[in-house]
Motif scaffolding. Structure first.
Motif, PDB file in Angstrom:
ATOM      1  N   PRO A 345       8.652  -2.667   1.310  1.00 48.73           N
ATOM      2  CA  PRO A 345       8.357  -1.364   1.450  1.00 48.73           C
ATOM      3  C   PRO A 345       8.084  -1.329   2.755  1.00 48.73           C
ATOM      4  CG  PRO A 345       6.943  -1.662   0.425  1.00 48.73           C
ATOM      5  CD  PRO A 345       7.551  -2.924  -0.171  1.00 48.73           C
ATOM      6  N   ALA A 346       7.550  -2.837   3.335  1.00 45.39           N
ATOM      7  CA  ALA A 346       7.251  -3.178   5.001  1.00 45.39           C
ATOM      8  C   ALA A 346       8.155  -3.532   5.604  1.00 45.39           C
ATOM      9  CB  ALA A 346       6.234  -4.132   5.035  1.00 45.39           C
ATOM     10  N   ARG A 347       9.624  -4.311   5.002  1.00 42.70           N
ATOM     11  CA  ARG A 347      10.729  -4.185   5.877  1.00 42.70           C
ATOM     12  C   ARG A 347      11.465  -3.572   5.249  1.00 42.70           C
ATOM     13  NH1 ARG A 347      10.201  -8.817   3.008  1.00 42.70           N
ATOM     14  NH2 ARG A 347      11.609  -9.034   0.759  1.00 42.70           N
ATOM     15  N   SER A 348      11.269  -2.498   4.235  1.00 37.64           N
ATOM     16  CA  SER A 348      12.354  -1.580   4.167  1.00 37.64           C
ATOM     17  C   SER A 348      13.062  -0.214   5.378  1.00 37.64           C
ATOM     18  CB  SER A 348      12.412  -0.804   2.467  1.00 37.64           C
ATOM     19  OG  SER A 348      13.388  -0.117   2.195  1.00 37.64           O
ATOM     20  N   SER A 349      14.392  -0.629   5.539  1.00 44.25           N
ATOM     21  CA  SER A 349      14.875   0.983   6.311  1.00 44.25           C
ATOM     22  C   SER A 349      14.562   1.923   5.637  1.00 44.25           C
ATOM     23  CB  SER A 349      15.775   0.544   7.092  1.00 44.25           C
ATOM     24  OG  SER A 349      17.048   1.119   5.577  1.00 44.25           O
ATOM     25  N   SER A 350      13.838   2.402   4.671  1.00 43.36           N
ATOM     26  CA  SER A 350      13.975   3.656   3.937  1.00 43.36           C
ATOM     27  C   SER A 350      12.442   3.698   3.671  1.00 43.36           C
ATOM     28  CB  SER A 350      14.598   3.434   2.595  1.00 43.36           C
ATOM     29  OG  SER A 350      15.715   3.422   2.415  1.00 43.36           O
ATOM     30  N   ALA A 351      11.604   2.748   3.429  1.00 45.60           N
ATOM     31  CA  ALA A 351      10.222   3.110   3.098  1.00 45.60           C
ATOM     32  C   ALA A 351       9.393   4.601   4.469  1.00 45.60           C
ATOM     33  CB  ALA A 351       9.425   1.946   3.805  1.00 45.60           C
ATOM     34  N   PRO A 352       9.091   5.281   3.776  1.00 46.10           N
ATOM     35  CA  PRO A 352       8.492   6.669   4.435  1.00 46.10           C
ATOM     36  C   PRO A 352       7.249   5.936   5.579  1.00 46.10           C
ATOM     37  CG  PRO A 352       8.330   6.583   2.153  1.00 46.10           C
ATOM     38  CD  PRO A 352       8.733   5.724   2.120  1.00 46.10           C
ATOM     39  N   GLN A 353       7.165   7.007   5.643  1.00 49.73           N
ATOM     40  CA  GLN A 353       6.434   6.616   7.416  1.00 49.73           C
ATOM     41  C   GLN A 353       4.603   6.681   7.126  1.00 49.73           C
ATOM     42  OE1 GLN A 353       8.531   6.987  11.627  1.00 49.73           O
ATOM     43  NE2 GLN A 353       8.903   6.173   9.533  1.00 49.73           N
ATOM     44  N   ASP A 354       4.422   7.271   6.673  1.00 49.49           N
ATOM     45  CA  ASP A 354       2.963   7.633   5.872  1.00 49.49           C
ATOM     46  C   ASP A 354       2.851   5.770   5.223  1.00 49.49           C
ATOM     47  OD1 ASP A 354       4.884   8.569   3.405  1.00 49.49           O
ATOM     48  OD2 ASP A 354       2.782   8.679   2.844  1.00 49.49           O
ATOM     49  N   VAL A 355       3.880   5.106   4.465  1.00 48.68           N
ATOM     50  CA  VAL A 355       3.675   4.230   3.926  1.00 48.68           C
ATOM     51  C   VAL A 355       4.214   3.192   4.803  1.00 48.68           C
ATOM     52  CG1 VAL A 355       5.036   2.381   1.713  1.00 48.68           C
ATOM     53  CG2 VAL A 355       4.770   5.046   1.309  1.00 48.68           C
ATOM     54  N   LEU A 356       4.633   3.080   6.148  1.00 49.67           N
ATOM     55  CA  LEU A 356       4.480   1.826   7.191  1.00 49.67           C
ATOM     56  C   LEU A 356       3.359   2.171   8.112  1.00 49.67           C
ATOM     57  CD1 LEU A 356       8.147   2.047   8.227  1.00 49.67           C
ATOM     58  CD2 LEU A 356       7.018   0.416   7.082  1.00 49.67           C
ATOM     59  N   ARG A 357       2.249   2.880   7.729  1.00 50.16           N
ATOM     60  CA  ARG A 357       1.028   3.139   8.808  1.00 50.16           C
ATOM     61  C   ARG A 357       0.104   3.102   8.071  1.00 50.16           C
ATOM     62  NH1 ARG A 357       3.636   8.434  10.429  1.00 50.16           N
ATOM     63  NH2 ARG A 357       3.678   8.294  12.468  1.00 50.16           N
ATOM     64  N   SER A 358      -0.390   3.311   6.606  1.00 52.88           N
ATOM     65  CA  SER A 358      -0.796   2.523   5.665  1.00 52.88           C
ATOM     66  C   SER A 358      -0.326   0.659   5.354  1.00 52.88           C
ATOM     67  CB  SER A 358      -0.346   2.990   4.545  1.00 52.88           C
ATOM     68  OG  SER A 358      -1.348   2.191   3.219  1.00 52.88           O
ATOM     69  N   LEU A 359       0.730   0.329   6.085  1.00 52.63           N
ATOM     70  CA  LEU A 359       0.966  -1.119   5.594  1.00 52.63           C
ATOM     71  C   LEU A 359       0.924  -2.004   6.579  1.00 52.63           C
ATOM     72  CD1 LEU A 359       4.198  -0.863   3.280  1.00 52.63           C
ATOM     73  CD2 LEU A 359       1.819  -1.655   2.768  1.00 52.63           C
ATOM     74  N   SER A 360       0.835  -1.085   7.910  1.00 52.93           N
ATOM     75  CA  SER A 360       0.523  -1.495   9.092  1.00 52.93           C
ATOM     76  C   SER A 360      -0.798  -1.997   9.210  1.00 52.93           C
ATOM     77  CB  SER A 360       0.707  -0.827  10.189  1.00 52.93           C
ATOM     78  OG  SER A 360       0.369   0.362  10.391  1.00 52.93           O
ATOM     79  N   HIS A 361      -2.145  -1.778   8.621  1.00 55.28           N
ATOM     80  CA  HIS A 361      -3.704  -2.248   8.145  1.00 55.28           C
ATOM     81  C   HIS A 361      -3.414  -3.025   7.323  1.00 55.28           C
ATOM     82  CE1 HIS A 361      -3.197   1.548  10.319  1.00 55.28           C
ATOM     83  NE2 HIS A 361      -4.048   1.535  10.887  1.00 55.28           N
ATOM     84  N   ASP A 362      -2.437  -3.286   6.992  1.00 54.71           N
ATOM     85  CA  ASP A 362      -2.278  -4.893   5.022  1.00 54.71           C
ATOM     86  C   ASP A 362      -3.448  -5.535   6.038  1.00 54.71           C
ATOM     87  OD1 ASP A 362      -1.054  -4.878   3.113  1.00 54.71           O
ATOM     88  OD2 ASP A 362      -1.571  -6.330   3.271  1.00 54.71           O
ATOM     89  N   SER A 363      -3.912  -6.060   4.557  1.00 53.80           N
ATOM     90  CA  SER A 363      -4.946  -7.632   5.467  1.00 53.80           C
ATOM     91  C   SER A 363      -4.134  -8.697   5.127  1.00 53.80           C
ATOM     92  CB  SER A 363      -6.280  -7.192   3.597  1.00 53.80           C
ATOM     93  OG  SER A 363      -4.807  -7.478   2.414  1.00 53.80           O
TER      94      SER A 363
END
Length: 443
Positions: A345-363
């Motif tokens: 999902p981190a590289r998916s063009s279909s990922a919802p914005q909130d999912v990308l925001r969450s993954l941007s803080h991934d450890s």
């Protein structure tokens, strides 16, 4: 300045013309090559580089569609045959210029013209009697070759030339019938894979003594159904038959139980395999078979969800990649304990914005890096990741075409991210100029 940085600017499709002019004098030949191949390079610079001492630079000029015709004519007489060959591949080259190169002293430019589908028939006729086998072979393979030329070349003394006629879908059917009895097995092999071969030719070739001929018939989607059924009894060709999308479904049902793993793999990836067979192959003991099911373009969502719980990570990843377009699944994957699953999902063009925001803080840094490369990531996320403490995240932001221009300007001051900024088509021209001026390059 690092030459990699100058290379990045030289190949940037939006680099201003004054910058490209300056870089055309660079001491590094790779930089000059990139300038020569850049579609934004002005004509006067292309003319100048056409006399560059490096043949690789002149080759890029010869290929560049914006190169003026008179420059192409000059390069058609270049001392290097690779440069002359490159002129023949330029879609802007005139018919007269192709005619000139069709009489080149070296066979490579002639062969290049001979294989081009845009070459006029009169030039192909001239080249069909060329003294070099490779040139005649190129004519024989050309889809635009007139029938009379193909008939003539089908009697060529060289086996290689006849293989070219044999594989050409434009070859008349009576010629293919004749070549199906050729003494050379390579000619018959190419007939076997020709989609335009007549049905009676397939019925002749499936009994050929050479198994490679039979294999090509088994792979050919144009082979008649009765021939494919007969080939299912041939132990040497079952693997090829299993991946043919026109193989009858009753034959696929037989092959999916084959003892040979490769045969079952080919059934599993066959786009025509019925869902019921794929459901069975999901339970196969072999990893490669289950992975092939995951890669099947027609595997149902239920099958792929089943494979997402496979005991092998590779199978799970293949299945997840296939069905990652739905928002619900992307949310589910973003919470997976496997970092490679979260990367989907981190590289998916279909990922919802909130999912990308969450993954941007991934450890895990690889997950954040995937978000940083995603051109659909929100700009506030890209801004935040531009300050990431991991060195491999920021260069991805520098190369992302969606990164805000003020962030790109900031990253241009960082030696770790300058190369990405230099090649980014979204980088403002004034930032590119600043990168060069700092190194003392006059514009």
């Amino acid at each position: 300045m690092d030459h990699h940085l100058r290379n990045g600017i030289a190949q940037n499709p939006n680099a201003p013309q004054d910058i490209l002019r300056a870089l055309s004098h660079d001491w590094d030949e790779e930089v000059r090559k990139n300038v020569a191949g850049n579609r934004n390079t002005p004509e006067d610079t292309l003319r100048e580089l056409s006399h560059d001492r490096n043949a690789g630079v002149r080759t890029r000029i010869a290929i560049n569609r914006n190169t003026p015709q008179e420059v192409l004519w000059e390069l058609a007489h270049d001392s290097d045959h690779y440069v002359r060959k490159s002129v023949t591949r330029n879609s802007s080259a005139s018919i007269d210029l192709l005619g000139e190169l069709s009489r080149d002293c070296d066979w490579m430019p002639r062969a290049s013209i001979a294989e081009s589908p845009s070459t006029p028939p009169d030039i192909l006729r001239e080249l069909s009697s060329d003294c070099t086998t490779d040139v005649r072979w190129a004519v024989a393979k050309n889809l635009s070759a007139p029938e009379d030329i193909l008939r003539e070349l089908s009697h060529d003394n060289e086996d290689l030339v006849r293989t070219g006629v044999a594989q050409n879908p434009s070859t008349p059917q009576d010629v293919l019938r004749e070549l199906a009895r050729d003494s050379d097995e390579w000619v018959r092999m190419d007939i076997g894979k020709n989609p335009s071969a007549p049905q009676d030719v397939f019925r002749l070739l499936y009994r050929d003594v050479d198994e490679r001929v039979r294999i090509n018939v088994a792979r050919n989607p144009s082979a008649p159904q009765d021939v494919l059924r007969e080939l299912s009894r041939d132990t040497e060709v079952r693997g090829s038959l299993a991946c043919n999308p026109t193989t009858p479904q009753d034959v696929l049902r037989l092959l999916h139980r084959d003892v040979n793993e490769r045969v079952r793999c080919n059934v599993a990836c066959n786009p025509s395999a019925p869902q019921e067979l794929l459901q069975i192959l999901v339970q196969d003991n072999e990893l490669d078979v289950r992975r092939a099911v995951a890669d099947n373009p027609n595997a149902s969502g239920d099958i792929l969800r089943n494979l997402m719980h496979d005991r092998f990570r590779e199978v799970r990843l293949h299945a997840a990649e296939k069905i990652s377009a739905t928002s619900d699944l992307l949310r589910e994957l973003s919470l997976d304990e496997d970092l490679l699953m979260r990367c989907i999902p981190a590289r998916s063009s279909s990922a919802p914005q909130d999912v990308l925001r969450s993954l941007s803080h991934d450890s895990e840094e690889p997950v954040r890096r995937c978000v940083a490369c995603n051109s659909h990531a929100p700009q506030d996320v890209l801004r935040e990741l531009s300050r990431d403490c991991e060195g491999h995240v920021r260069p991805c932001i520098a190369m992302n075409s969606s990164t805000p221009q003020d962030v790109l300007q900031e990253l241009s001051l960082d030696t770790w991210t300058q190369i990405g900024v230099a090649s980014n088509p979204s980088t403002p021209p004034h930032v590119l100029r600043e990168l060069l001026v700092k190194d003392g390059i006059a514009l």
